[in-house]
Enzyme design. Structure first.
Site, PDB file in Angstrom:
ATOM      1  N   CYS A  37       0.809  -1.221   0.000  1.00 39.46           N
ATOM      2  CA  CYS A  37       0.000   0.000   0.000  1.00 39.46           C
ATOM      3  C   CYS A  37       0.841   1.269   0.000  1.00 39.46           C
ATOM      4  CB  CYS A  37      -0.945   0.009   1.202  1.00 39.46           C
ATOM      5  SG  CYS A  37      -2.173  -1.302   1.117  1.00 39.46           S
TER       6      CYS A  37
ATOM      7  N   HIS B 207     -11.654   8.780 -10.838  1.00 33.77           N
ATOM      8  CA  HIS B 207     -10.467   8.779 -11.692  1.00 33.77           C
ATOM      9  C   HIS B 207      -9.512   9.921 -11.342  1.00 33.77           C
ATOM     10  CE1 HIS B 207     -12.825   5.853 -13.894  1.00 33.77           C
ATOM     11  NE2 HIS B 207     -11.673   5.443 -14.403  1.00 33.77           N
TER      12      HIS B 207
ATOM     13  N   GLU C 285     -12.613  -1.064  -0.488  1.00 32.30           N
ATOM     14  CA  GLU C 285     -11.563  -0.973  -1.501  1.00 32.30           C
ATOM     15  C   GLU C 285     -11.469  -2.256  -2.314  1.00 32.30           C
ATOM     16  OE1 GLU C 285      -8.341   1.992   0.604  1.00 32.30           O
ATOM     17  OE2 GLU C 285      -8.108  -0.162   0.903  1.00 32.30           O
TER      18      GLU C 285
END
Length: 118
Positions: free
Chosen positions: A25, A69, A108
């Protein structure tokens, strides 16, 4: 207590700075996020709703125009854009507009969820 919820989707990148370099991550990566906003009320309005789902279109616009995005670290100005922080962000954003908001959840991945509920 009556409870309703609505789900929203967006894709974005982030990076969790401060983690060890070998942590997955810590690298720039992205997710297909799922956000669920929960609203509750002890009584229904004159139309029989906790709140009309159409009112939540403002959240869809916010997500589409601000987060979808995008690189979330840049948008939110934070190096710790975790699912937990996003859940709190969405809760605060929605609570400022709709008093019935009781929780926000963020996913997620298909198997992980973070929730903020005061």
């Amino acid at each position: 207590m009556y409870r309703i919820s609505k789900e929203f989707h967006f894709s974005a990148s982030h990076q969790l700075k401060g983690l060890p370099e070998d942590h997955q991550c810590a690298r720039l990566h992205g997710h297909n996020y799922v956000v669920v906003i929960e609203l509750q009320s002890e009584a229904l309005n004159a139309n029989g709703f906790v709140r009309d789902y159409l009112d939540l279109a403002a959240l869809k616009r916010y997500i589409d125009e601000t987060l979808d995005h995008r690189h979330l670290n840049d948008v939110l100005g934070d190096d710790r854009v975790t699912a937990e922080h996003l859940a709190r962000h969405f809760y605060d954003w929605c609570k400022a507009r709709w008093s019935e908001v009781s929780a926000a959840k963020v996913s997620e991945t298909p198997k992980t969820w973070a929730e903020y509920r005061p």
